[in-house]
Design a protein around this motif. Structure first.
Motif, PDB file in Angstrom:
ATOM      1  N   GLU A   1       0.830  -1.203   0.000  1.00 60.14           N
ATOM      2  CA  GLU A   1       0.000   0.000   0.000  1.00 60.14           C
ATOM      3  C   GLU A   1       0.866   1.255   0.000  1.00 60.14           C
ATOM      4  OE1 GLU A   1      -2.618  -0.378   3.364  1.00 60.14           O
ATOM      5  OE2 GLU A   1      -3.676  -2.095   2.468  1.00 60.14           O
ATOM      6  N   SER A   2       1.949   1.239   0.751  1.00 57.70           N
ATOM      7  CA  SER A   2       2.874   2.377   0.775  1.00 57.70           C
ATOM      8  C   SER A   2       3.510   2.583  -0.592  1.00 57.70           C
ATOM      9  CB  SER A   2       3.973   2.168   1.820  1.00 57.70           C
ATOM     10  OG  SER A   2       3.422   2.115   3.100  1.00 57.70           O
ATOM     11  N   LEU A   3       3.870   1.484  -1.239  1.00 57.97           N
ATOM     12  CA  LEU A   3       4.459   1.588  -2.580  1.00 57.97           C
ATOM     13  C   LEU A   3       3.446   2.120  -3.591  1.00 57.97           C
ATOM     14  CD1 LEU A   3       6.564  -1.702  -2.674  1.00 57.97           C
ATOM     15  CD2 LEU A   3       7.455   0.646  -2.757  1.00 57.97           C
ATOM     16  N   ILE A   4       2.206   1.667  -3.483  1.00 57.34           N
ATOM     17  CA  ILE A   4       1.155   2.177  -4.376  1.00 57.34           C
ATOM     18  C   ILE A   4       1.053   3.686  -4.223  1.00 57.34           C
ATOM     19  CG2 ILE A   4      -1.341   2.229  -4.814  1.00 57.34           C
ATOM     20  CD1 ILE A   4      -1.334  -0.799  -3.935  1.00 57.34           C
TER      21      ILE A   4
ATOM     22  N   GLU B   1       1.980   6.271  -7.169  1.00 57.45           N
ATOM     23  CA  GLU B   1       0.793   6.939  -7.703  1.00 57.45           C
ATOM     24  C   GLU B   1       0.930   8.463  -7.624  1.00 57.45           C
ATOM     25  OE1 GLU B   1      -3.737   5.490  -7.916  1.00 57.45           O
ATOM     26  OE2 GLU B   1      -3.003   5.845  -5.887  1.00 57.45           O
ATOM     27  N   GLU B   2       1.634   8.948  -6.598  1.00 57.05           N
ATOM     28  CA  GLU B   2       1.863  10.390  -6.470  1.00 57.05           C
ATOM     29  C   GLU B   2       2.636  10.960  -7.660  1.00 57.05           C
ATOM     30  OE1 GLU B   2       3.920  10.956  -2.783  1.00 57.05           O
ATOM     31  OE2 GLU B   2       2.121  10.612  -1.575  1.00 57.05           O
ATOM     32  N   ARG B   3       3.375  10.136  -8.344  1.00 60.88           N
ATOM     33  CA  ARG B   3       4.201  10.567  -9.473  1.00 60.88           C
ATOM     34  C   ARG B   3       3.458  10.521 -10.807  1.00 60.88           C
ATOM     35  NH1 ARG B   3       9.571   6.931  -8.055  1.00 60.88           N
ATOM     36  NH2 ARG B   3       9.735   7.555  -5.871  1.00 60.88           N
ATOM     37  N   LEU B   4       2.204  10.114 -10.766  1.00 61.75           N
ATOM     38  CA  LEU B   4       1.434   9.918 -11.992  1.00 61.75           C
ATOM     39  C   LEU B   4       0.293  10.922 -12.093  1.00 61.75           C
ATOM     40  CD1 LEU B   4       1.142   6.031 -11.798  1.00 61.75           C
ATOM     41  CD2 LEU B   4       2.523   7.341 -13.435  1.00 61.75           C
TER      42      LEU B   4
ATOM     43  N   LEU C   1      -1.123  -6.473  -4.515  1.00 61.86           N
ATOM     44  CA  LEU C   1      -0.082  -6.590  -5.528  1.00 61.86           C
ATOM     45  C   LEU C   1      -0.629  -6.285  -6.918  1.00 61.86           C
ATOM     46  CD1 LEU C   1       2.775  -7.190  -6.415  1.00 61.86           C
ATOM     47  CD2 LEU C   1       2.202  -9.645  -6.374  1.00 61.86           C
ATOM     48  N   SER C   2      -1.830  -6.747  -7.215  1.00 64.00           N
ATOM     49  CA  SER C   2      -2.391  -6.446  -8.538  1.00 64.00           C
ATOM     50  C   SER C   2      -2.584  -4.939  -8.706  1.00 64.00           C
ATOM     51  CB  SER C   2      -3.699  -7.204  -8.772  1.00 64.00           C
ATOM     52  OG  SER C   2      -4.681  -6.810  -7.855  1.00 64.00           O
ATOM     53  N   ASP C   3      -2.991  -4.257  -7.644  1.00 60.70           N
ATOM     54  CA  ASP C   3      -3.116  -2.798  -7.704  1.00 60.70           C
ATOM     55  C   ASP C   3      -1.753  -2.143  -7.913  1.00 60.70           C
ATOM     56  OD1 ASP C   3      -5.866  -3.005  -7.234  1.00 60.70           O
ATOM     57  OD2 ASP C   3      -5.645  -2.701  -5.076  1.00 60.70           O
ATOM     58  N   LEU C   4      -0.742  -2.629  -7.200  1.00 63.55           N
ATOM     59  CA  LEU C   4       0.605  -2.081  -7.353  1.00 63.55           C
ATOM     60  C   LEU C   4       1.123  -2.306  -8.767  1.00 63.55           C
ATOM     61  CD1 LEU C   4       3.204  -0.763  -6.319  1.00 63.55           C
ATOM     62  CD2 LEU C   4       3.906  -3.029  -5.483  1.00 63.55           C
ATOM     63  N   LEU C   5       0.881  -3.474  -9.326  1.00 61.79           N
ATOM     64  CA  LEU C   5       1.369  -3.750 -10.676  1.00 61.79           C
ATOM     65  C   LEU C   5       0.717  -2.828 -11.702  1.00 61.79           C
ATOM     66  CD1 LEU C   5       1.603  -7.640 -10.506  1.00 61.79           C
ATOM     67  CD2 LEU C   5       3.506  -5.986 -10.537  1.00 61.79           C
ATOM     68  N   PHE C   6      -0.543  -2.478 -11.497  1.00 59.74           N
ATOM     69  CA  PHE C   6      -1.201  -1.499 -12.379  1.00 59.74           C
ATOM     70  C   PHE C   6      -0.494  -0.150 -12.292  1.00 59.74           C
ATOM     71  CE2 PHE C   6      -4.373   1.862 -13.017  1.00 59.74           C
ATOM     72  CZ  PHE C   6      -4.740   1.595 -14.333  1.00 59.74           C
ATOM     73  N   VAL C   7      -0.230   0.287 -11.073  1.00 61.16           N
ATOM     74  CA  VAL C   7       0.437   1.584 -10.877  1.00 61.16           C
ATOM     75  C   VAL C   7       1.861   1.535 -11.438  1.00 61.16           C
ATOM     76  CG1 VAL C   7       1.317   3.174  -9.109  1.00 61.16           C
ATOM     77  CG2 VAL C   7      -0.990   2.239  -8.911  1.00 61.16           C
ATOM     78  N   LEU C   8       2.567   0.440 -11.228  1.00 60.05           N
ATOM     79  CA  LEU C   8       3.936   0.322 -11.745  1.00 60.05           C
ATOM     80  C   LEU C   8       3.954   0.278 -13.268  1.00 60.05           C
ATOM     81  CD1 LEU C   8       5.644  -2.162  -9.245  1.00 60.05           C
ATOM     82  CD2 LEU C   8       5.776   0.344  -9.302  1.00 60.05           C
ATOM     83  N   ALA C   9       2.954  -0.344 -13.875  1.00 56.12           N
ATOM     84  CA  ALA C   9       2.862  -0.346 -15.339  1.00 56.12           C
ATOM     85  C   ALA C   9       2.695   1.081 -15.851  1.00 56.12           C
ATOM     86  CB  ALA C   9       1.694  -1.222 -15.800  1.00 56.12           C
ATOM     87  N   ARG C  10       1.831   1.838 -15.211  1.00 60.32           N
ATOM     88  CA  ARG C  10       1.632   3.239 -15.599  1.00 60.32           C
ATOM     89  C   ARG C  10       2.914   4.045 -15.395  1.00 60.32           C
ATOM     90  NH1 ARG C  10      -2.468   6.514 -12.944  1.00 60.32           N
ATOM     91  NH2 ARG C  10      -2.239   7.774 -14.839  1.00 60.32           N
ATOM     92  N   TYR C  11       3.577   3.834 -14.266  1.00 59.90           N
ATOM     93  CA  TYR C  11       4.813   4.565 -13.974  1.00 59.90           C
ATOM     94  C   TYR C  11       5.904   4.198 -14.974  1.00 59.90           C
ATOM     95  CZ  TYR C  11       8.809   6.489 -11.539  1.00 59.90           C
ATOM     96  OH  TYR C  11       9.941   7.199 -11.235  1.00 59.90           O
TER      97      TYR C  11
END
Length: 179
Positions: free
Chosen positions: A93-96, A100-103, A155-165
Motif C-alpha cells: 500500500e505504501s508503494l502504491i 501513484e503520487e508521481r502519476l 499486488l495487482s493494484d501495485l502492478l497497475f500503478v507500476l505499469a503506468r509509472y
C-alpha cells in the motif's frame, strides 16, 4: 543433486510436509499461478533499467516465493514455516501511494500496453488477479491464511500503478479506452 526425481510421473506431487496430491489440485493451481506471476515479473524486470523499479520487483519476487511456500504448506502440516503476515500487504500500500503520487490522476479507463516493460507489468497484473482467484477458490476447501489473499489483491493494484509509472518514464503514452 538431479533435477528430476520421477516421483511425479503418475500425476502426483508432494506438498510441504509430504502429503501427495494430484497435479491438478486447487492448491497447485494457486501456487502454480503465483510461480507463473513470479516468472513474468522476471521477464518484465529484464526490460527495465530503472534501479528503483528493479529493486521493487526483486523484492516482490522474493515475497512471491514466500506466498508459494505458504500456499504449498497445509495448515495442519508438521513442517513449521513462517506464515505470511499483513505487514507485507501494508508495505505494498505504501508503494502504491508512493508511485501513484508521481502519476497524473486517472480520469478514464486505459488500455493495457505502452512500452514493452509497461505492457509486461499490465500482463503481470492480470496473472496476479488469476492467482488471487485461484487462492480464493482454494480457501473454499482448505484453511488459508487471509493475508496471502490480501497481499495478492494489493499486488495487482501495485502492478497497475507500476505499469503506468514504467510507461511514464519510458515516454509511452497511455491510450484512453473509447467505446
Amino acid at each position: 543433486m538431479k533435477i528430476y526425481t520421477k516421483t511425479g510421473d503418475k500425476g502426483t506431487t508432494s506438498l510441504l510436509g509430504g502429503e501427495r496430491v494430484f497435479k491438478d489440485d486447487q492448491r497447485l493451481n494457486a501456487y502454480g499461478t503465483v510461480d507463473e506471476l513470479n516468472s513474468l515479473l522476471g521477464l518484465a524486470a529484464a526490460e527495465i533499467e530503472n534501479p528503483e523499479l528493479l529493486e521493487v520487483l526483486r523484492g516482490i519476487q522474493a515475497e512471491l516465493f514466500e506466498v508459494g511456500v505458504d500456499l504449498a504448506t497445509p495448515a495442519d502440516s508438521k513442517v513449521k514455516i513462517d506464515r505470511f503476515d499483513t505487514a507485507k500487504a501494508e508495505r505494498l500500500e505504501s508503494l502504491i501511494d508512493k508511485f501513484e503520487e508521481r502519476l497524473p490522476v486517472l480520469k478514464n479507463f486505459i488500455l493495457p500496453g505502452g512500452s514493452r516493460a509497461g505492457a509486461l507489468l499490465h500482463y503481470a497484473r492480470t496473472v496476479c488477479r488469476r492467482a488471487e482467484r485461484e487462492t480464493a477458490a482454494l480457501m473454499k476447501t482448505v484453511e488459508i491464511k487471509n493475508p496471502v489473499l490480501v497481499y495478492l489483491n494489493r499486488l495487482s493494484d501495485l502492478l497497475f500503478v507500476l505499469a503506468r509509472y514504467c510507461n511514464k518514464i519510458d515516454g509511452a503514452p497511455e491510450i484512453i479506452w473509447k467505446k
